[in-house]
Design a protein around this motif. Structure first.
Motif, PDB file in Angstrom:
ATOM      1  N   PHE A 265       0.803  -1.123   0.096  1.00 38.48           N
ATOM      2  CA  PHE A 265      -0.017   0.063  -0.108  1.00 38.48           C
ATOM      3  C   PHE A 265       0.758   1.159  -0.107  1.00 38.48           C
ATOM      4  O   PHE A 265       0.561   2.096  -0.797  1.00 38.48           O
ATOM      5  CB  PHE A 265      -1.058  -0.083   1.179  1.00 38.48           C
ATOM      6  CG  PHE A 265      -2.176  -1.079   1.443  1.00 38.48           C
ATOM      7  CD1 PHE A 265      -2.272  -1.850   0.299  1.00 38.48           C
ATOM      8  CD2 PHE A 265      -2.519  -1.125   2.585  1.00 38.48           C
ATOM      9  CE1 PHE A 265      -3.366  -2.956   0.254  1.00 38.48           C
ATOM     10  CE2 PHE A 265      -3.617  -2.357   2.814  1.00 38.48           C
ATOM     11  CZ  PHE A 265      -3.824  -3.102   1.509  1.00 38.48           C
ATOM     12  N   ILE A 266       1.925   1.113   0.936  1.00 36.06           N
ATOM     13  CA  ILE A 266       2.883   2.536   0.902  1.00 36.06           C
ATOM     14  C   ILE A 266       3.752   2.566  -0.305  1.00 36.06           C
ATOM     15  O   ILE A 266       3.815   3.593  -0.710  1.00 36.06           O
ATOM     16  CB  ILE A 266       3.565   2.732   2.232  1.00 36.06           C
ATOM     17  CG1 ILE A 266       4.345   1.529   2.608  1.00 36.06           C
ATOM     18  CG2 ILE A 266       2.514   2.501   3.302  1.00 36.06           C
ATOM     19  CD1 ILE A 266       5.496   1.747   3.678  1.00 36.06           C
TER      20      ILE A 266
ATOM     21  N   ASP B  57     -12.488  -2.286   4.168  1.00 35.05           N
ATOM     22  CA  ASP B  57     -12.161  -0.743   4.626  1.00 35.05           C
ATOM     23  C   ASP B  57     -11.479   0.106   3.656  1.00 35.05           C
ATOM     24  O   ASP B  57     -10.994  -0.310   2.524  1.00 35.05           O
ATOM     25  CB  ASP B  57     -10.989  -0.833   5.637  1.00 35.05           C
ATOM     26  CG  ASP B  57     -11.668  -1.440   7.126  1.00 35.05           C
ATOM     27  OD1 ASP B  57     -12.662  -1.468   7.230  1.00 35.05           O
ATOM     28  OD2 ASP B  57     -10.528  -1.568   7.923  1.00 35.05           O
ATOM     29  N   LEU B  58     -12.117   1.378   3.677  1.00 33.56           N
ATOM     30  CA  LEU B  58     -11.392   2.239   2.607  1.00 33.56           C
ATOM     31  C   LEU B  58     -10.182   3.180   3.334  1.00 33.56           C
ATOM     32  O   LEU B  58     -10.458   3.780   4.475  1.00 33.56           O
ATOM     33  CB  LEU B  58     -12.489   3.516   2.255  1.00 33.56           C
ATOM     34  CG  LEU B  58     -11.798   4.462   1.203  1.00 33.56           C
ATOM     35  CD1 LEU B  58     -11.166   3.927   0.155  1.00 33.56           C
ATOM     36  CD2 LEU B  58     -12.808   5.468   0.797  1.00 33.56           C
ATOM     37  N   LEU B  59      -9.204   2.969   2.956  1.00 36.56           N
ATOM     38  CA  LEU B  59      -7.788   3.545   3.750  1.00 36.56           C
ATOM     39  C   LEU B  59      -7.451   4.686   2.865  1.00 36.56           C
ATOM     40  O   LEU B  59      -7.729   4.632   1.846  1.00 36.56           O
ATOM     41  CB  LEU B  59      -6.894   2.366   3.906  1.00 36.56           C
ATOM     42  CG  LEU B  59      -7.416   0.988   4.414  1.00 36.56           C
ATOM     43  CD1 LEU B  59      -6.199   0.050   4.435  1.00 36.56           C
ATOM     44  CD2 LEU B  59      -7.893   1.302   5.992  1.00 36.56           C
TER      45      LEU B  59
ATOM     46  N   VAL C  10      -1.133   5.011   7.419  1.00 33.47           N
ATOM     47  CA  VAL C  10      -2.088   4.686   6.733  1.00 33.47           C
ATOM     48  C   VAL C  10      -3.315   4.834   7.901  1.00 33.47           C
ATOM     49  O   VAL C  10      -3.171   4.428   9.007  1.00 33.47           O
ATOM     50  CB  VAL C  10      -2.161   3.157   6.500  1.00 33.47           C
ATOM     51  CG1 VAL C  10      -3.360   2.514   6.217  1.00 33.47           C
ATOM     52  CG2 VAL C  10      -1.013   2.764   5.574  1.00 33.47           C
ATOM     53  N   ARG C  11      -4.228   5.601   7.153  1.00 31.34           N
ATOM     54  CA  ARG C  11      -5.394   5.941   8.143  1.00 31.34           C
ATOM     55  C   ARG C  11      -7.001   5.249   7.459  1.00 31.34           C
ATOM     56  O   ARG C  11      -6.966   4.929   6.501  1.00 31.34           O
ATOM     57  CB  ARG C  11      -5.900   7.271   8.053  1.00 31.34           C
ATOM     58  CG  ARG C  11      -4.882   8.243   8.570  1.00 31.34           C
ATOM     59  CD  ARG C  11      -5.116   9.837   8.266  1.00 31.34           C
ATOM     60  NE  ARG C  11      -4.276  10.641   8.797  1.00 31.34           N
ATOM     61  CZ  ARG C  11      -4.117  11.202  10.081  1.00 31.34           C
ATOM     62  NH1 ARG C  11      -4.657  10.491  11.032  1.00 31.34           N
ATOM     63  NH2 ARG C  11      -3.072  11.820  10.324  1.00 31.34           N
TER      64      ARG C  11
ATOM     65  N   PHE D 250      -1.153   2.424  10.839  1.00 28.63           N
ATOM     66  CA  PHE D 250       0.193   2.058  10.502  1.00 28.63           C
ATOM     67  C   PHE D 250       0.898   3.358  10.344  1.00 28.63           C
ATOM     68  O   PHE D 250       0.384   4.298   9.553  1.00 28.63           O
ATOM     69  CB  PHE D 250      -0.108   1.304   9.281  1.00 28.63           C
ATOM     70  CG  PHE D 250       1.240   0.855   8.622  1.00 28.63           C
ATOM     71  CD1 PHE D 250       1.865  -0.449   9.175  1.00 28.63           C
ATOM     72  CD2 PHE D 250       1.901   1.605   7.649  1.00 28.63           C
ATOM     73  CE1 PHE D 250       3.404  -0.723   8.189  1.00 28.63           C
ATOM     74  CE2 PHE D 250       3.028   1.365   6.920  1.00 28.63           C
ATOM     75  CZ  PHE D 250       3.736   0.230   7.125  1.00 28.63           C
ATOM     76  N   THR D 251       2.138   3.315  10.707  1.00 24.65           N
ATOM     77  CA  THR D 251       3.189   4.374  10.356  1.00 24.65           C
ATOM     78  C   THR D 251       4.487   3.968   9.838  1.00 24.65           C
ATOM     79  O   THR D 251       4.694   2.779  10.330  1.00 24.65           O
ATOM     80  CB  THR D 251       3.097   5.358  11.597  1.00 24.65           C
ATOM     81  OG1 THR D 251       3.856   4.641  12.516  1.00 24.65           O
ATOM     82  CG2 THR D 251       1.906   5.910  12.102  1.00 24.65           C
TER      83      THR D 251
END
Length: 132
Positions: A30-31, A74-76, A96-97, A104-105
């Motif tokens: 994702f990141i 979930d929509l992140l 990530v929110r 997540f950071t």
């Protein structure tokens, strides 16, 4: 300073483990996508840089924290913001929110590499990132 770059990600079944929670390694995917899109938005195209200057970016190090689980459907939002621009290393903060909840950071250290060696970030790339 401008706000962080935001990139939406929907959690699909394939992103989860048997319990319906996002598998830990998928946060890295994702990141990665969010970093690529942030660079693209700043008119930094990795394929062009590789073809022209034979320069590419590698993840040299990451400091990560898994704070809360994300679940299927979930929509992140992945937020990406340059933290420090060094000579050959770009440090990025990524979060990530889910809504306002931080899940997540990561502090990601990206190295510019050419011919197997660290190389200074080109001036034009540094200039595009300095105003992020």
């Amino acid at each position: 300073m401008s706000p962080p770059h935001s990139f939406p990600i929907r959690v699909y079944y394939e992103d989860t483990d048997f319990s319906g929670i996002v598998y830990h390694a998928n946060y890295l995917r994702f990141i990665e996508r969010a970093r690529t899109e942030m660079l693209r938005e700043k008119d930094i195209h990795q394929g062009e840089i590789l073809a022209g200057e034979k320069l590419f970016f590698v993840v040299a190090r990451m400091n990560i924290d898994f704070l809360r689980p994300a679940r299927m459907d979930d929509l992140l939002i992945v937020e990406t913001k340059p933290a420090k621009i060094g000579a050959a290393i770009l440090e990025l903060d990524q979060i990530v929110r889910r809504d306002e909840e931080v899940l997540f950071t990561a502090r990601v250290f990206i190295a510019a590499v050419s011919d197997g060696k660290a190389r200074r970030l080109p001036r034009e790339i540094r200039e595009k990132l300095v105003f992020c």
